[in-house]
Design a protein around this motif. Sequence first.
Motif, PDB file in Angstrom:
ATOM      1  N   GLY A  23       0.797  -1.223   0.000  1.00  0.00           N
ATOM      2  CA  GLY A  23       0.000   0.000   0.000  1.00  0.00           C
ATOM      3  C   GLY A  23       0.826   1.268   0.000  1.00  0.00           C
ATOM      4  O   GLY A  23       0.308   2.345   0.314  1.00  0.00           O
ATOM      5  N   ARG A  24       2.101   1.168  -0.373  1.00  0.00           N
ATOM      6  CA  ARG A  24       3.007   2.311  -0.249  1.00  0.00           C
ATOM      7  C   ARG A  24       2.565   3.509  -1.070  1.00  0.00           C
ATOM      8  O   ARG A  24       2.788   4.661  -0.671  1.00  0.00           O
ATOM      9  N   GLU A  25       1.947   3.270  -2.207  1.00  0.00           N
ATOM     10  CA  GLU A  25       1.541   4.391  -3.050  1.00  0.00           C
ATOM     11  C   GLU A  25       0.429   5.199  -2.404  1.00  0.00           C
ATOM     12  O   GLU A  25       0.220   6.365  -2.747  1.00  0.00           O
ATOM     13  N   GLY A  26      -0.281   4.570  -1.462  1.00  0.00           N
ATOM     14  CA  GLY A  26      -1.350   5.294  -0.771  1.00  0.00           C
ATOM     15  C   GLY A  26      -0.855   6.169   0.356  1.00  0.00           C
ATOM     16  O   GLY A  26      -1.630   6.951   0.921  1.00  0.00           O
ATOM     17  N   PHE A  27       0.429   6.046   0.725  1.00  0.00           N
ATOM     18  CA  PHE A  27       0.969   6.898   1.781  1.00  0.00           C
ATOM     19  C   PHE A  27       1.360   8.234   1.166  1.00  0.00           C
ATOM     20  O   PHE A  27       2.267   8.318   0.339  1.00  0.00           O
ATOM     21  N   GLU A  28       0.675   9.295   1.566  1.00  0.00           N
ATOM     22  CA  GLU A  28       0.849  10.605   0.938  1.00  0.00           C
ATOM     23  C   GLU A  28       1.761  11.522   1.732  1.00  0.00           C
ATOM     24  O   GLU A  28       1.951  12.685   1.362  1.00  0.00           O
ATOM     25  N   GLY A  29       2.306  11.062   2.841  1.00  0.00           N
ATOM     26  CA  GLY A  29       3.232  11.887   3.599  1.00  0.00           C
ATOM     27  C   GLY A  29       2.578  12.923   4.484  1.00  0.00           C
ATOM     28  O   GLY A  29       3.254  13.819   4.993  1.00  0.00           O
ATOM     29  N   ARG A  30       1.269  12.813   4.688  1.00  0.00           N
ATOM     30  CA  ARG A  30       0.599  13.779   5.562  1.00  0.00           C
ATOM     31  C   ARG A  30       0.780  13.440   7.038  1.00  0.00           C
ATOM     32  O   ARG A  30       0.416  14.210   7.912  1.00  0.00           O
ATOM     33  N   SER A  31       1.317  12.286   7.321  1.00  0.00           N
ATOM     34  CA  SER A  31       1.637  11.896   8.689  1.00  0.00           C
ATOM     35  C   SER A  31       3.035  11.299   8.695  1.00  0.00           C
ATOM     36  O   SER A  31       3.618  11.038   7.640  1.00  0.00           O
ATOM     37  N   LEU A  32       3.569  11.091   9.877  1.00  0.00           N
ATOM     38  CA  LEU A  32       4.851  10.413   9.995  1.00  0.00           C
ATOM     39  C   LEU A  32       4.745   9.001   9.430  1.00  0.00           C
ATOM     40  O   LEU A  32       3.714   8.344   9.567  1.00  0.00           O
ATOM     41  N   PHE A  33       5.821   8.531   8.800  1.00  0.00           N
ATOM     42  CA  PHE A  33       5.851   7.155   8.311  1.00  0.00           C
ATOM     43  C   PHE A  33       5.648   6.190   9.477  1.00  0.00           C
ATOM     44  O   PHE A  33       4.943   5.194   9.356  1.00  0.00           O
ATOM     45  N   ARG A  34       6.267   6.504  10.603  1.00  0.00           N
ATOM     46  CA  ARG A  34       6.090   5.671  11.791  1.00  0.00           C
ATOM     47  C   ARG A  34       4.625   5.618  12.202  1.00  0.00           C
ATOM     48  O   ARG A  34       4.089   4.554  12.554  1.00  0.00           O
ATOM     49  N   THR A  35       3.935   6.750  12.164  1.00  0.00           N
ATOM     50  CA  THR A  35       2.511   6.802  12.520  1.00  0.00           C
ATOM     51  C   THR A  35       1.700   5.927  11.579  1.00  0.00           C
ATOM     52  O   THR A  35       0.784   5.203  11.996  1.00  0.00           O
ATOM     53  N   TRP A  36       2.023   5.993  10.303  1.00  0.00           N
ATOM     54  CA  TRP A  36       1.315   5.176   9.308  1.00  0.00           C
ATOM     55  C   TRP A  36       1.503   3.692   9.603  1.00  0.00           C
ATOM     56  O   TRP A  36       0.545   2.910   9.540  1.00  0.00           O
ATOM     57  N   LEU A  37       2.719   3.303   9.961  1.00  0.00           N
ATOM     58  CA  LEU A  37       2.970   1.896  10.300  1.00  0.00           C
ATOM     59  C   LEU A  37       2.186   1.486  11.553  1.00  0.00           C
ATOM     60  O   LEU A  37       1.650   0.377  11.613  1.00  0.00           O
ATOM     61  N   TYR A  38       2.134   2.355  12.543  1.00  0.00           N
ATOM     62  CA  TYR A  38       1.345   2.058  13.736  1.00  0.00           C
ATOM     63  C   TYR A  38      -0.128   1.859  13.388  1.00  0.00           C
ATOM     64  O   TYR A  38      -0.807   0.997  13.957  1.00  0.00           O
ATOM     65  N   CYS A  39      -0.631   2.664  12.471  1.00  0.00           N
ATOM     66  CA  CYS A  39      -2.036   2.517  12.052  1.00  0.00           C
ATOM     67  C   CYS A  39      -2.269   1.142  11.439  1.00  0.00           C
ATOM     68  O   CYS A  39      -3.242   0.450  11.773  1.00  0.00           O
ATOM     69  N   ILE A  40      -1.386   0.745  10.538  1.00  0.00           N
ATOM     70  CA  ILE A  40      -1.516  -0.571   9.899  1.00  0.00           C
ATOM     71  C   ILE A  40      -1.417  -1.669  10.943  1.00  0.00           C
ATOM     72  O   ILE A  40      -2.214  -2.623  10.957  1.00  0.00           O
ATOM     73  N   ALA A  41      -0.447  -1.551  11.847  1.00  0.00           N
ATOM     74  CA  ALA A  41      -0.234  -2.590  12.857  1.00  0.00           C
ATOM     75  C   ALA A  41      -1.420  -2.700  13.804  1.00  0.00           C
ATOM     76  O   ALA A  41      -1.866  -3.810  14.140  1.00  0.00           O
ATOM     77  N   THR A  42      -1.956  -1.564  14.240  1.00  0.00           N
ATOM     78  CA  THR A  42      -3.078  -1.594  15.183  1.00  0.00           C
ATOM     79  C   THR A  42      -4.303  -2.238  14.546  1.00  0.00           C
ATOM     80  O   THR A  42      -4.959  -3.090  15.160  1.00  0.00           O
ATOM     81  N   ASN A  43      -4.605  -1.862  13.323  1.00  0.00           N
ATOM     82  CA  ASN A  43      -5.768  -2.451  12.652  1.00  0.00           C
ATOM     83  C   ASN A  43      -5.565  -3.942  12.389  1.00  0.00           C
ATOM     84  O   ASN A  43      -6.508  -4.738  12.531  1.00  0.00           O
ATOM     85  N   ALA A  44      -4.344  -4.332  12.027  1.00  0.00           N
ATOM     86  CA  ALA A  44      -4.073  -5.759  11.796  1.00  0.00           C
ATOM     87  C   ALA A  44      -4.236  -6.552  13.087  1.00  0.00           C
ATOM     88  O   ALA A  44      -4.790  -7.658  13.103  1.00  0.00           O
ATOM     89  N   CYS A  45      -3.761  -6.000  14.196  1.00  0.00           N
ATOM     90  CA  CYS A  45      -3.906  -6.682  15.488  1.00  0.00           C
ATOM     91  C   CYS A  45      -5.370  -6.766  15.903  1.00  0.00           C
ATOM     92  O   CYS A  45      -5.817  -7.792  16.437  1.00  0.00           O
ATOM     93  N   LEU A  46      -6.121  -5.696  15.692  1.00  0.00           N
ATOM     94  CA  LEU A  46      -7.548  -5.729  16.037  1.00  0.00           C
ATOM     95  C   LEU A  46      -8.273  -6.797  15.229  1.00  0.00           C
ATOM     96  O   LEU A  46      -9.139  -7.509  15.759  1.00  0.00           O
TER      97      LEU A  46
END
Length: 348
Positions: free
Chosen positions: A63-86
Motif C-alpha cells: 500500500g506504499r503508493e497510498g501513503f501521501e506523507g501527511r503523517s509520519l511514516f512511523r505513525t502510518w505503520l502504527y495505524c496498519i499494525a493496530t488495525n491488523a492486530c484488532l
Amino acid sequence: MPADHGGEEAAVLAAARAGDHAAFAALSERYRRLLRAHCYRMLGSFDEAEDMVQEVLLRAWRGREGFEGRSLFRTWLYCIATNACLNALERAPPRVLPQDLAPPVTASTPASQARSTPPLAPEVPWLQPFPDDLLDAEPPADAVVEARETIALAFLAALQHLPPRQRAVLILSDVVGWSAAEVAELLELTVPSVTSALQRARSTLRARFPAGAPDPSAGAPVTGRERAALKVFMDAWEQGDAAELTRLLREDARWAMPPAPLWFDGRAAIANLLALFPPRWQGREFRMAPVGANRQPAAAAYLRRQGEAVFRLSGIHVLRVSDGQIAEITTFSAELCAGFRLPPTLTD
C-alpha cells in the motif's frame, strides 16, 4: 497528525513509493523494534507479534503508493499494525496466565491436593515473555524511540482483560503517546468515546494490577537492587537452598508456572511447595543464567536429571522484585520462550 519534514526520510520514501524495495526495507527496518513491541502489547504473544510485524510490513509495501506523507511514516505503520492486530483479536481468545484459570494453592490447601500436579495445557493461549535484547537493540540515531518501554508482565496480563478496542486506546494513548484526537481518527471513533474508553481501561488495569506493583505506565530498567535479588535467587536455586529461597519472598508473594494451570499464593504456600519439591528433588541439578525479560530480572534454568550428562533448558523464571524481596515469580516453560536466543544445553 503531525507532518514529517525529515528530508532524508522523505527522499527514501519517494524512492520506496516508486518501487525501490531496498529503500523501503531500509526505512521500515528502523521501526521493526517499535512495531514488534506494539504488536506484543496488543496480542500478548511474542510469536504472534513476530509474525504480525512481517504482515504489517508486507501490507505497508503493497500500500506504499497510498501513503501521501501527511503523517509520519512511523505513525502510518502504527495505524496498519493496530488495525491488523484488532482484526486478529476478533478471532483469538485472550492470552492468559494461570491466575486467570485456576484457584490458587494456599497455605491451607490440603497436602494431597498440593502434591498433585495438574496436567500441562499447551493448547491454552498462554501469555508469553518478551526478550529484553530485542528492546535494547540500538535503532538508528534518526529513528524516534518511544518514551516508555511499558512491557512488564503484570501490565501485559492486565491488558488481556480489556476488550480489543479499549486495549488499543490505552496502548496508543498511554504507551505510544498519541492524543485523543489521533486515536479517534485511527479507530474511527469520536474524541469523547476515546476519552471514555481510556478511563474505563485505566480503571480495569488498576483493579487487575497486583498490590505493590510499580506504576503500569512506567518502563524503568532493572535496578541494581533487583539484580542483587536475582543473583541470590539463582545461587539458592543452584544450591537447592529452599530456606534461602523462602527468605527472599514477600509474605504475599505469588508463583505461577505456565503451561500448567497452577499458581501458589503466599510465602507459606510456596514454602510448602519447596519442602515437597526442592530444586534438588530426586537428584536433579540446575544451572542458572541471567537473562532479560519484560524489563524485569529473569533467569534461564537449565536442568540436569539424575544420570544425564548435560543441562537442558527447562524454562525462564521472570521475577517481580519489591523492596529487595521477590513479590512474584512466573516460570515459563522453554516452549513458551522461543524468542530468547539461548543455547538449548549447557555442560559443566
